[in-house]
Write a protein that holds these residues in place. Sequence first.
Motif, PDB file in Angstrom:
ATOM      1  N   THR A  98       0.976  -1.200  -0.091  1.00  0.00           N
ATOM      2  CA  THR A  98       0.250   0.022  -0.005  1.00  0.00           C
ATOM      3  C   THR A  98       1.069   1.352   0.210  1.00  0.00           C
ATOM      4  OG1 THR A  98      -0.027  -0.084   2.352  1.00  0.00           O
ATOM      5  CG2 THR A  98      -1.979  -1.103   1.237  1.00  0.00           C
ATOM      6  N   TYR A  99       0.267   2.240  -0.463  1.00  0.00           N
ATOM      7  CA  TYR A  99       0.781   3.648  -0.344  1.00  0.00           C
ATOM      8  C   TYR A  99       0.049   4.831  -0.064  1.00  0.00           C
ATOM      9  CZ  TYR A  99       3.923   7.522  -1.563  1.00  0.00           C
ATOM     10  OH  TYR A  99       4.524   8.707  -1.773  1.00  0.00           O
ATOM     11  N   TYR A 100      -0.044   5.711   0.641  1.00  0.00           N
ATOM     12  CA  TYR A 100      -0.880   6.713   1.118  1.00  0.00           C
ATOM     13  C   TYR A 100      -0.188   8.187   1.063  1.00  0.00           C
ATOM     14  CZ  TYR A 100      -3.360   2.866   3.586  1.00  0.00           C
ATOM     15  OH  TYR A 100      -3.897   1.956   3.828  1.00  0.00           O
ATOM     16  N   ALA A 101      -1.184   8.892   0.746  1.00  0.00           N
ATOM     17  CA  ALA A 101      -0.945  10.400   0.557  1.00  0.00           C
ATOM     18  C   ALA A 101      -0.533  10.826   2.197  1.00  0.00           C
ATOM     19  CB  ALA A 101      -2.127  11.090  -0.024  1.00  0.00           C
ATOM     20  N   GLU A 102      -0.039  11.953   2.256  1.00  0.00           N
ATOM     21  CA  GLU A 102       0.240  12.229   3.495  1.00  0.00           C
ATOM     22  C   GLU A 102      -1.117  12.836   4.421  1.00  0.00           C
ATOM     23  OE1 GLU A 102       3.918  10.847   4.332  1.00  0.00           O
ATOM     24  OE2 GLU A 102       2.779  11.963   5.819  1.00  0.00           O
ATOM     25  N   THR A 103      -1.838  13.309   3.430  1.00  0.00           N
ATOM     26  CA  THR A 103      -3.040  13.987   3.911  1.00  0.00           C
ATOM     27  C   THR A 103      -4.067  13.009   4.704  1.00  0.00           C
ATOM     28  OG1 THR A 103      -3.959  13.907   1.801  1.00  0.00           O
ATOM     29  CG2 THR A 103      -3.014  15.904   2.519  1.00  0.00           C
ATOM     30  N   VAL A 104      -3.937  11.711   4.388  1.00  0.00           N
ATOM     31  CA  VAL A 104      -4.844  10.758   4.718  1.00  0.00           C
ATOM     32  C   VAL A 104      -4.329   9.723   5.619  1.00  0.00           C
ATOM     33  CG1 VAL A 104      -6.454  11.373   2.817  1.00  0.00           C
ATOM     34  CG2 VAL A 104      -4.852   9.373   2.746  1.00  0.00           C
ATOM     35  N   LYS A 105      -2.891   9.708   5.713  1.00  0.00           N
ATOM     36  CA  LYS A 105      -2.130   8.777   6.424  1.00  0.00           C
ATOM     37  C   LYS A 105      -2.490   8.664   7.787  1.00  0.00           C
ATOM     38  CE  LYS A 105       1.973   7.638   4.774  1.00  0.00           C
ATOM     39  NZ  LYS A 105       3.465   8.088   4.745  1.00  0.00           N
ATOM     40  N   GLY A 106      -2.920   7.355   8.365  1.00  0.00           N
ATOM     41  CA  GLY A 106      -3.417   7.388   9.659  1.00  0.00           C
ATOM     42  C   GLY A 106      -4.924   7.369   9.758  1.00  0.00           C
ATOM     43  N   ARG A 107      -5.523   8.004   8.824  1.00  0.00           N
ATOM     44  CA  ARG A 107      -6.929   8.012   8.883  1.00  0.00           C
ATOM     45  C   ARG A 107      -7.936   7.158   8.104  1.00  0.00           C
ATOM     46  NH1 ARG A 107      -9.960  12.535   7.963  1.00  0.00           N
ATOM     47  NH2 ARG A 107      -8.500  13.422   6.295  1.00  0.00           N
ATOM     48  N   PHE A 108      -7.143   7.147   6.863  1.00  0.00           N
ATOM     49  CA  PHE A 108      -7.949   6.180   5.930  1.00  0.00           C
ATOM     50  C   PHE A 108      -7.210   4.666   5.662  1.00  0.00           C
ATOM     51  CE2 PHE A 108      -9.575   9.799   2.996  1.00  0.00           C
ATOM     52  CZ  PHE A 108     -10.483   9.977   4.062  1.00  0.00           C
ATOM     53  N   ILE A 109      -7.611   3.638   5.355  1.00  0.00           N
ATOM     54  CA  ILE A 109      -7.034   2.368   5.199  1.00  0.00           C
ATOM     55  C   ILE A 109      -7.598   1.872   3.849  1.00  0.00           C
ATOM     56  CG2 ILE A 109      -6.492   0.167   6.098  1.00  0.00           C
ATOM     57  CD1 ILE A 109      -7.275   1.244   8.942  1.00  0.00           C
ATOM     58  N   ILE A 110      -6.735   1.350   3.035  1.00  0.00           N
ATOM     59  CA  ILE A 110      -7.059   0.710   1.735  1.00  0.00           C
ATOM     60  C   ILE A 110      -6.854  -0.592   1.853  1.00  0.00           C
ATOM     61  CG2 ILE A 110      -4.821   1.045   0.865  1.00  0.00           C
ATOM     62  CD1 ILE A 110      -6.124   1.580  -1.994  1.00  0.00           C
ATOM     63  N   SER A 111      -7.551  -1.375   1.129  1.00  0.00           N
ATOM     64  CA  SER A 111      -7.530  -3.088   1.281  1.00  0.00           C
ATOM     65  C   SER A 111      -7.975  -3.569   0.042  1.00  0.00           C
ATOM     66  CB  SER A 111      -8.226  -3.596   2.465  1.00  0.00           C
ATOM     67  OG  SER A 111      -9.606  -3.287   2.585  1.00  0.00           O
ATOM     68  N   GLY A 166      -4.687   0.726 -12.607  1.00  0.00           N
ATOM     69  CA  GLY A 166      -3.584   0.960 -13.675  1.00  0.00           C
ATOM     70  C   GLY A 166      -2.614   0.004 -13.475  1.00  0.00           C
ATOM     71  N   PRO A 167      -1.656   0.052 -14.405  1.00  0.00           N
ATOM     72  CA  PRO A 167      -0.639  -0.831 -14.526  1.00  0.00           C
ATOM     73  C   PRO A 167       0.642  -0.922 -13.319  1.00  0.00           C
ATOM     74  CG  PRO A 167       0.001   0.749 -16.041  1.00  0.00           C
ATOM     75  CD  PRO A 167      -1.338   1.303 -15.578  1.00  0.00           C
ATOM     76  N   GLY A 168       0.885   0.405 -12.509  1.00  0.00           N
ATOM     77  CA  GLY A 168       1.929   0.518 -11.871  1.00  0.00           C
ATOM     78  C   GLY A 168       1.552   1.558 -10.872  1.00  0.00           C
ATOM     79  N   MET A 169       2.310   1.515  -9.779  1.00  0.00           N
ATOM     80  CA  MET A 169       2.158   2.426  -8.680  1.00  0.00           C
ATOM     81  C   MET A 169       2.153   3.709  -9.081  1.00  0.00           C
ATOM     82  SD  MET A 169       0.893   2.405  -5.498  1.00  0.00           S
ATOM     83  CE  MET A 169       1.298   0.593  -4.850  1.00  0.00           C
ATOM     84  N   SER A 170       1.266   4.677  -8.791  1.00  0.00           N
ATOM     85  CA  SER A 170       1.424   5.971  -9.057  1.00  0.00           C
ATOM     86  C   SER A 170       0.547   7.007  -8.373  1.00  0.00           C
ATOM     87  CB  SER A 170       0.862   6.148 -10.704  1.00  0.00           C
ATOM     88  OG  SER A 170       0.755   7.532 -10.943  1.00  0.00           O
ATOM     89  N   THR A 171       0.920   8.141  -8.095  1.00  0.00           N
ATOM     90  CA  THR A 171       0.239   8.930  -7.406  1.00  0.00           C
ATOM     91  C   THR A 171      -0.387  10.078  -8.149  1.00  0.00           C
ATOM     92  OG1 THR A 171       2.015  10.398  -6.983  1.00  0.00           O
ATOM     93  CG2 THR A 171       1.802   8.612  -5.400  1.00  0.00           C
ATOM     94  N   THR A 172      -0.324   9.791  -9.540  1.00  0.00           N
ATOM     95  CA  THR A 172      -0.977  10.934 -10.462  1.00  0.00           C
ATOM     96  C   THR A 172      -2.195  10.216 -11.154  1.00  0.00           C
ATOM     97  OG1 THR A 172       0.199  10.397 -12.274  1.00  0.00           O
ATOM     98  CG2 THR A 172       1.179  12.153 -10.771  1.00  0.00           C
TER      99      THR A 172
END
Length: 122
Positions: A58-71, A99-105
């Motif tokens: 997993t990878y999180y944006a700093e704005t939601v890290k600790g509050r949101f959980i992806i699974s 998408g095909p790869g990890m991306s934040t955009t």
Amino acid sequence: QVQLDESGGGSVQAGGSLRLSCAASGRTFSTDVLGWFRQAPGKEREFLAAIRWNSGTTYYAETVKGRFIISRDNVMNMAYLQMNSLKPEDTAVYYCAAGPGMSTTAAGYAYWGQGTQVTVSS
């Protein structure tokens, strides 16, 4: 083609929680990553979190890290976003994307759902 269908949005008071779901169908094997984004009126689409289907990394944006959980549930081809301690500024349309790869955009994701509205009141 990959089809994505979000659900679970709604209205909640500040401090509350919501769990968004994303059902994936079609050629899901052609994608490696499922991501969650949101877009508020007048703002750009914002990356929130991403998860690799196979490894669960997993990878999180700093704005939601600790509050949101992806699974994800590989058997059911489902992904989830558990959102806790919601704030009024979390109000937006939430999208899942594949998408095909990890991306934040947003450009890194080829397939998108139609979005689900989340409204947080103070």
